[in-house]
Write an enzyme that holds these catalytic residues in place. Structure first.
Site, PDB file in Angstrom:
ATOM      1  N   LYS A  13       0.831  -1.217   0.000  1.00 47.02           N
ATOM      2  CA  LYS A  13       0.000   0.000   0.000  1.00 47.02           C
ATOM      3  C   LYS A  13       0.863   1.263   0.000  1.00 47.02           C
ATOM      4  O   LYS A  13       0.639   2.183  -0.778  1.00 47.02           O
ATOM      5  CB  LYS A  13      -0.924   0.040   1.238  1.00 47.02           C
ATOM      6  CG  LYS A  13      -1.815  -1.169   1.393  1.00 47.02           C
ATOM      7  CD  LYS A  13      -2.653  -1.091   2.665  1.00 47.02           C
ATOM      8  CE  LYS A  13      -1.874  -1.010   3.953  1.00 47.02           C
ATOM      9  NZ  LYS A  13      -1.078  -2.218   4.295  1.00 47.02           N
ATOM     10  N   ARG A 127      11.889  -5.883   4.177  1.00 45.44           N
ATOM     11  CA  ARG A 127      11.715  -4.422   4.101  1.00 45.44           C
ATOM     12  C   ARG A 127      12.779  -3.684   4.927  1.00 45.44           C
ATOM     13  O   ARG A 127      13.093  -4.057   6.049  1.00 45.44           O
ATOM     14  CB  ARG A 127      10.333  -4.027   4.623  1.00 45.44           C
ATOM     15  CG  ARG A 127      10.194  -2.501   4.727  1.00 45.44           C
ATOM     16  CD  ARG A 127       8.799  -2.020   4.920  1.00 45.44           C
ATOM     17  NE  ARG A 127       8.070  -2.733   5.946  1.00 45.44           N
ATOM     18  CZ  ARG A 127       6.739  -2.718   6.050  1.00 45.44           C
ATOM     19  NH1 ARG A 127       6.021  -2.031   5.189  1.00 45.44           N
ATOM     20  NH2 ARG A 127       6.130  -3.395   6.997  1.00 45.44           N
ATOM     21  N   ARG A 171       0.361  -9.155  13.683  1.00 48.55           N
ATOM     22  CA  ARG A 171      -0.226  -8.122  12.802  1.00 48.55           C
ATOM     23  C   ARG A 171      -1.189  -8.753  11.801  1.00 48.55           C
ATOM     24  O   ARG A 171      -2.225  -8.171  11.472  1.00 48.55           O
ATOM     25  CB  ARG A 171       0.879  -7.364  12.064  1.00 48.55           C
ATOM     26  CG  ARG A 171       1.635  -6.425  12.981  1.00 48.55           C
ATOM     27  CD  ARG A 171       2.924  -5.940  12.360  1.00 48.55           C
ATOM     28  NE  ARG A 171       2.724  -5.090  11.206  1.00 48.55           N
ATOM     29  CZ  ARG A 171       3.662  -4.839  10.301  1.00 48.55           C
ATOM     30  NH1 ARG A 171       4.856  -5.380  10.412  1.00 48.55           N
ATOM     31  NH2 ARG A 171       3.408  -4.038   9.289  1.00 48.55           N
TER      32      ARG A 171
HETATM   33  P1  AP5 Z   1       4.966  -1.529   1.709  1.00 50.47           P
HETATM   34  O1  AP5 Z   1       4.598  -0.693   0.550  1.00 50.47           O
HETATM   35  O2  AP5 Z   1       5.784  -0.946   2.799  1.00 50.47           O
HETATM   36  O3  AP5 Z   1       3.654  -2.265   2.287  1.00 50.47           O
HETATM   37  P2  AP5 Z   1       2.462  -1.690   3.165  1.00 50.47           P
HETATM   38  O4  AP5 Z   1       1.215  -2.326   2.674  1.00 50.47           O
HETATM   39  O5  AP5 Z   1       2.501  -0.203   3.211  1.00 50.47           O
HETATM   40  O6  AP5 Z   1       2.880  -2.350   4.537  1.00 50.47           O
HETATM   41  P3  AP5 Z   1       2.888  -1.839   6.040  1.00 50.47           P
HETATM   42  O7  AP5 Z   1       3.517  -2.995   6.797  1.00 50.47           O
HETATM   43  O8  AP5 Z   1       3.529  -0.506   6.200  1.00 50.47           O
HETATM   44  O9  AP5 Z   1       1.418  -1.779   6.370  1.00 50.47           O
HETATM   45  P4  AP5 Z   1       0.795  -1.870   7.720  1.00 50.47           P
HETATM   46  O10 AP5 Z   1      -0.576  -1.574   7.343  1.00 50.47           O
HETATM   47  O11 AP5 Z   1       0.985  -3.092   8.514  1.00 50.47           O
HETATM   48  O12 AP5 Z   1       1.669  -0.846   8.607  1.00 50.47           O
HETATM   49  P5  AP5 Z   1       1.410   0.639   9.043  1.00 50.47           P
HETATM   50  O13 AP5 Z   1       2.676   1.372   8.935  1.00 50.47           O
HETATM   51  O14 AP5 Z   1       0.189   1.178   8.384  1.00 50.47           O
HETATM   52  O15 AP5 Z   1       5.723  -2.831   1.116  1.00 50.47           O
HETATM   53  C1  AP5 Z   1       6.255  -3.828   1.967  1.00 50.47           C
HETATM   54  C2  AP5 Z   1       7.635  -4.273   1.425  1.00 50.47           C
HETATM   55  O16 AP5 Z   1       7.446  -4.898   0.147  1.00 50.47           O
HETATM   56  C3  AP5 Z   1       8.634  -3.126   1.175  1.00 50.47           C
HETATM   57  O17 AP5 Z   1       9.902  -3.615   1.459  1.00 50.47           O
HETATM   58  C4  AP5 Z   1       8.489  -2.803  -0.329  1.00 50.47           C
HETATM   59  O18 AP5 Z   1       9.697  -2.311  -0.865  1.00 50.47           O
HETATM   60  C5  AP5 Z   1       8.147  -4.177  -0.888  1.00 50.47           C
HETATM   61  N1  AP5 Z   1       7.218  -4.134  -2.015  1.00 50.47           N
HETATM   62  C6  AP5 Z   1       6.132  -3.325  -2.169  1.00 50.47           C
HETATM   63  N2  AP5 Z   1       5.488  -3.632  -3.310  1.00 50.47           N
HETATM   64  C7  AP5 Z   1       6.175  -4.664  -3.863  1.00 50.47           C
HETATM   65  C8  AP5 Z   1       5.998  -5.450  -5.047  1.00 50.47           C
HETATM   66  N3  AP5 Z   1       4.984  -5.227  -5.892  1.00 50.47           N
HETATM   67  N4  AP5 Z   1       6.893  -6.421  -5.310  1.00 50.47           N
HETATM   68  C9  AP5 Z   1       7.921  -6.668  -4.467  1.00 50.47           C
HETATM   69  N5  AP5 Z   1       8.146  -5.960  -3.347  1.00 50.47           N
HETATM   70  C10 AP5 Z   1       7.275  -4.988  -3.040  1.00 50.47           C
HETATM   71  O19 AP5 Z   1       1.017   0.448  10.584  1.00 50.47           O
HETATM   72  C11 AP5 Z   1       1.968   0.081  11.555  1.00 50.47           C
HETATM   73  C12 AP5 Z   1       1.290   0.052  12.910  1.00 50.47           C
HETATM   74  O20 AP5 Z   1       0.769   1.366  13.245  1.00 50.47           O
HETATM   75  C13 AP5 Z   1       0.065  -0.876  13.042  1.00 50.47           C
HETATM   76  O21 AP5 Z   1       0.431  -2.202  13.317  1.00 50.47           O
HETATM   77  C14 AP5 Z   1      -0.690  -0.206  14.191  1.00 50.47           C
HETATM   78  O22 AP5 Z   1      -0.109  -0.514  15.440  1.00 50.47           O
HETATM   79  C15 AP5 Z   1      -0.480   1.273  13.929  1.00 50.47           C
HETATM   80  N6  AP5 Z   1      -1.539   1.856  13.075  1.00 50.47           N
HETATM   81  C16 AP5 Z   1      -1.384   2.378  11.816  1.00 50.47           C
HETATM   82  N7  AP5 Z   1      -2.566   2.797  11.341  1.00 50.47           N
HETATM   83  C17 AP5 Z   1      -3.482   2.539  12.290  1.00 50.47           C
HETATM   84  C18 AP5 Z   1      -4.880   2.724  12.369  1.00 50.47           C
HETATM   85  N8  AP5 Z   1      -5.581   3.266  11.354  1.00 50.47           N
HETATM   86  N9  AP5 Z   1      -5.517   2.344  13.491  1.00 50.47           N
HETATM   87  C19 AP5 Z   1      -4.837   1.804  14.526  1.00 50.47           C
HETATM   88  N10 AP5 Z   1      -3.518   1.579  14.515  1.00 50.47           N
HETATM   89  C20 AP5 Z   1      -2.826   1.939  13.404  1.00 50.47           C
END
Ligand code: AP5
Length: 218
Positions: A13, A127, A171
């Site tokens: 995402k 990552r 997660r």
């Molecule tokens: P990446 O693009 O980083 O993936 P992502 O979907 O953004 O993954 P996240 O782990 O950041 O999502 P998340 O929802 O768990 O974490 P968040 O930060 O929101 O890609 C992942 C990897 O793959 C990278 O290395 C990239 O280079 C690679 N990649 C991407 N596309 C690729 C492809 N097509 N092919 C190959 N490689 C690829 O949340 C973290 C924490 O914050 C949560 O656990 C929670 O505690 C808190 N939090 C955040 N938002 C909320 C909310 N709304 N409510 C409550 N708690 C929240």
């Protein structure tokens, strides 16, 4: 364009949100990035959020909703936005819907990133991110030019605390229990499009642009 990116952790995402934000010149609002910034700055919100994030749990709705509403009300979000990682619970989605009604605007589209668990684990384990400019890499799929260093700002790359293997499983279960119900929620509202998130970054980009143009989002 007002758009939500919904999907599992590591689904790509954030990577695609950066691409769309630049292409359409709209801000990306990532609750994960905002919360990590608060933790790094040791704000009271960050201190509250840290434990939940390190355990792979969601931060309480009230905290995240307040953070997002403040950003959405800012001038830079008036021309549109991409929400990356929000909403993540039905309560957050309901609150966002109320907020949008109060502004007289609507979310145009929700993109659901569909991807296998095996691929999610490979992506999260490899990552690496830049703590300074937030650029995201992958050791194998999106490697930096110089090992361990950010291409954009030259700072050191780190592994996120919540990308440790023991936290990934938690997660994923939190996602299934609390966030996956939003797929049906937005399907019922007729604004959900499913994106095949597998394959390399440019392939997903092409599919995403097709999906957005098919939905006539401008
Ligand atoms: P990446 O693009 O980083 O993936 P992502 O979907 O953004 O993954 P996240 O782990 O950041 O999502 P998340 O929802 O768990 O974490 P968040 O930060 O929101 O890609 C992942 C990897 O793959 C990278 O290395 C990239 O280079 C690679 N990649 C991407 N596309 C690729 C492809 N097509 N092919 C190959 N490689 C690829 O949340 C973290 C924490 O914050 C949560 O656990 C929670 O505690 C808190 N939090 C955040 N938002 C909320 C909310 N709304 N409510 C409550 N708690 C929240």
């Amino acid at each position: 364009m007002r758009i939500i990116f919904l999907g599992p952790p590591g689904g790509g995402k954030g990577t695609q949100a950066d691409f769309i934000a630049e292409k359409y010149d709209i801000p990306k609002l990532s609750t994960g990035d905002l919360l990590r910034e608060s933790v790094a700055n040791k704000t009271s919100l960050g201190n509250e959020a840290k434990g939940y994030m390190n355990r792979g749990e969601l931060v309480p709705d009230a905290v995240v909703i307040a953070l997002v509403e403040e950003k959405l009300a800012s001038p830079e979000c008036q021309k549109g936005f991409i929400l990356d990682g929000f909403p993540r619970t039905v309560a957050q989605a309901d609150q966002l819907a109320n907020f949008m009604v109060s502004t007289g605007k609507e979310v145009d589209h929700v993109v659901y990133f569909s991807i296998s668990k095996d691929e999610i684990i490979k992506r999260i384990s490899g990552r690496r991110s830049c703590q300074e400019c937030k650029a995201v890499y992958h050791l194998e799929y999106v490697p930096p030019k110089e090992q361990g260093m950010c291409d954009v700002c030259g700072n050191k790359l780190i592994q996120r605390n919540d990308d440790e293997p023991k936290t990934i499983e938690s997660r994923l279960s939190v996602y299934q229990e609390q966030t996956a119900p939003l797929i049906e929620y937005y399907k019922m509202k007729n604004i959900l499009g499913e994106l095949d998130g597998s394959g390399l970054v440019p392939e997903v980009q092409d599919r995403l642009l097709d999906l957005l143009s098919y939905q006539k989002i401008k």
